[in-house]
Design a protein around this motif. Structure first.
Motif, mmCIF file in Angstrom:
data_model
loop_
_atom_site.group_PDB
_atom_site.id
_atom_site.type_symbol
_atom_site.label_atom_id
_atom_site.label_comp_id
_atom_site.label_asym_id
_atom_site.label_seq_id
_atom_site.Cartn_x
_atom_site.Cartn_y
_atom_site.Cartn_z
ATOM 1 N N SER A 46 -42.114 2.872 -10.788
ATOM 2 C CA SER A 46 -40.743 2.887 -11.489
ATOM 3 C C SER A 46 -39.800 3.459 -10.328
ATOM 4 O O SER A 46 -38.785 4.113 -11.123
ATOM 5 N N ILE A 47 -39.571 3.200 -9.094
ATOM 6 C CA ILE A 47 -38.950 4.097 -8.220
ATOM 7 C C ILE A 47 -37.335 3.758 -8.567
ATOM 8 O O ILE A 47 -36.588 4.675 -8.640
ATOM 9 N N SER A 48 -36.897 2.726 -9.111
ATOM 10 C CA SER A 48 -35.707 2.388 -9.607
ATOM 11 C C SER A 48 -35.034 3.391 -10.708
ATOM 12 O O SER A 48 -33.984 4.010 -10.718
ATOM 13 N N SER A 49 -36.085 3.712 -11.580
ATOM 14 C CA SER A 49 -35.635 4.626 -12.673
ATOM 15 C C SER A 49 -35.945 6.059 -12.121
ATOM 16 O O SER A 49 -34.991 6.854 -12.695
ATOM 17 N N VAL A 50 -36.743 6.310 -11.408
ATOM 18 C CA VAL A 50 -36.610 7.683 -10.802
ATOM 19 C C VAL A 50 -35.247 7.790 -9.910
ATOM 20 O O VAL A 50 -34.439 8.885 -10.051
ATOM 21 N N TYR A 51 -34.844 6.958 -9.311
ATOM 22 C CA TYR A 51 -33.680 6.895 -8.454
ATOM 23 C C TYR A 51 -32.468 7.160 -9.513
ATOM 24 O O TYR A 51 -31.597 8.084 -9.204
ATOM 25 N N ARG A 52 -32.444 6.463 -10.599
ATOM 26 C CA ARG A 52 -31.413 6.634 -11.478
ATOM 27 C C ARG A 52 -31.227 8.106 -12.153
ATOM 28 O O ARG A 52 -30.409 8.641 -12.312
ATOM 29 N N ASN A 53 -32.579 8.410 -12.329
ATOM 30 C CA ASN A 53 -32.532 9.793 -13.015
ATOM 31 C C ASN A 53 -32.145 11.103 -11.859
ATOM 32 O O ASN A 53 -31.395 12.026 -12.236
ATOM 33 N N ILE A 54 -32.598 10.806 -10.734
ATOM 34 C CA ILE A 54 -32.211 11.839 -9.722
ATOM 35 C C ILE A 54 -30.495 11.678 -9.512
ATOM 36 O O ILE A 54 -29.795 12.742 -9.279
ATOM 37 N N ALA A 55 -30.104 10.311 -9.303
ATOM 38 C CA ALA A 55 -28.516 10.140 -9.024
ATOM 39 C C ALA A 55 -27.824 11.028 -10.406
ATOM 40 O O ALA A 55 -26.655 11.328 -10.317
ATOM 41 N N HIS A 56 -28.337 10.789 -11.411
ATOM 42 C CA HIS A 56 -27.719 11.270 -12.646
ATOM 43 C C HIS A 56 -27.600 12.878 -12.518
ATOM 44 O O HIS A 56 -26.410 13.524 -12.715
ATOM 45 N N GLU A 57 -28.676 13.434 -12.190
ATOM 46 C CA GLU A 57 -28.746 14.756 -12.118
ATOM 47 C C GLU A 57 -27.859 15.346 -11.079
ATOM 48 O O GLU A 57 -27.023 16.377 -11.159
ATOM 49 N N VAL A 58 -27.794 14.586 -9.856
ATOM 50 C CA VAL A 58 -26.896 14.873 -8.596
ATOM 51 C C VAL A 58 -25.282 14.842 -9.159
ATOM 52 O O VAL A 58 -24.700 15.625 -8.950
ATOM 53 N N GLU A 59 -25.161 13.791 -9.965
ATOM 54 C CA GLU A 59 -23.471 13.821 -10.575
ATOM 55 C C GLU A 59 -23.358 14.913 -11.191
ATOM 56 O O GLU A 59 -22.243 15.289 -11.276
ATOM 57 N N VAL A 60 -24.291 15.251 -12.137
ATOM 58 C CA VAL A 60 -23.949 16.276 -13.013
ATOM 59 C C VAL A 60 -23.455 17.502 -12.434
ATOM 60 O O VAL A 60 -22.726 18.410 -12.519
ATOM 61 N N LEU A 61 -24.603 18.050 -11.460
ATOM 62 C CA LEU A 61 -24.486 19.184 -10.515
ATOM 63 C C LEU A 61 -23.176 19.146 -9.670
ATOM 64 O O LEU A 61 -22.620 20.243 -9.385
ATOM 65 N N MET A 62 -22.928 18.007 -9.211
ATOM 66 C CA MET A 62 -21.724 17.788 -8.442
ATOM 67 C C MET A 62 -20.591 18.148 -9.035
ATOM 68 O O MET A 62 -19.631 18.902 -8.907
ATOM 69 N N SER A 63 -20.353 17.642 -10.288
ATOM 70 C CA SER A 63 -19.122 17.815 -11.380
ATOM 71 C C SER A 63 -19.119 19.336 -11.793
ATOM 72 O O SER A 63 -17.963 19.829 -11.773
ATOM 73 N N LEU A 64 -20.207 20.055 -11.966
ATOM 74 C CA LEU A 64 -20.195 21.615 -12.238
ATOM 75 C C LEU A 64 -19.842 22.308 -11.048
ATOM 76 O O LEU A 64 -19.127 23.065 -11.377
ATOM 77 N N ASN A 65 -20.320 21.837 -9.671
ATOM 78 C CA ASN A 65 -19.799 22.698 -8.516
ATOM 79 C C ASN A 65 -18.537 22.507 -8.272
ATOM 80 O O ASN A 65 -17.626 23.129 -7.523
ATOM 81 N N ALA A 66 -17.844 21.041 -8.784
ATOM 82 C CA ALA A 66 -16.169 20.800 -8.779
ATOM 83 C C ALA A 66 -15.389 21.678 -9.434
ATOM 84 O O ALA A 66 -14.189 21.886 -9.102
ATOM 85 N N GLU A 67 -15.890 22.221 -10.694
ATOM 86 C CA GLU A 67 -15.014 23.044 -11.579
ATOM 87 C C GLU A 67 -14.747 24.386 -11.128
ATOM 88 O O GLU A 67 -15.250 25.003 -10.109
#
Length: 128
Positions: free
Chosen positions: A107-128
Motif C-alpha cells: 500500500s505504498i500510496s497509502s503510506v505516501y499519503r500518511n507521511i505527506a499528512h504528517e509532513v504538512e502538520v509539522l510544517m504548519s506547526l513550524n511556521a507558527e
C-alpha cells in the motif's frame, strides 16, 4: 548536542552498512516516497545515527522519524525494545511514525499519503 540532532558519529560506519543493505520495503519507501524531496520539498536521510540508535529515515528540520518494521518487530522482546527506543527519540523532540514491511510493499500510496499528512502538520506547526 541538539544542534546536530543527537548525531552519534560512533555509529556512522554501521549506518553506512545498513544503507547499503536496505530491506526491500526500506528500498521501496526510499525510492518511491522519501528520496529527491518528493514530499513537500523536504529532505529525508536514511539510516541516520541518533543517540544510540540508527533510525530508518529522518527529516531533521521537521524532527520526523519514519521506521519500517519487519516481521521480527512482532516478537514481544523486539516490540518492547521498539517502545523504549521510541520514547527515547521522542524525548529529544522527534515524532516517530511506523509502518510494517507489508504496508510499504502492498500500500505504498497509502503510506505516501500518511507521511505527506504528517509532513504538512509539522510544517504548519513550524511556521507558527
Amino acid at each position: 548536542m541538539s544542534f546536530n540532532h543527537h548525531y552519534n558519529k560512533r555509529l556512522k560506519h554501521y549506518a553506512k552498512k545498513l544503507r547499503n543493505e536496505m530491506t526491500k520495503a526500506e528500498a521501496s519507501l526510499w525510492k518511491y516516497v522519501l528520496s529527491k524531496r518528493q514530499i513537500h520539498g523536504q529532505q529525508f536521510r536514511r539510516q541516520r545515527p541518533i543517540d544510540n540508535y540508527i533510525v530508518d529515515f529522518v527529516c531533521l528540520p521537521l524532527k520526523l522519524i519514519i521506521e519500517v518494521d519487519g516481521i521480527t518487530h512482532t516478537h514481544e522482546e523486539v516490540a518492547e525494545n521498539d517502545k523504549i527506543r521510541q520514547l527515547r527519540l521522542e524525548s529529544f523532540g522527534f515524532k516517530v511514525i511506523r509502518f510494517t514491511d507489508e504496508e510499504v510493499l502492498t500500500s505504498i500510496s497509502s503510506v505516501y499519503r500518511n507521511i505527506a499528512h504528517e509532513v504538512e502538520v509539522l510544517m504548519s506547526l513550524n511556521a507558527e
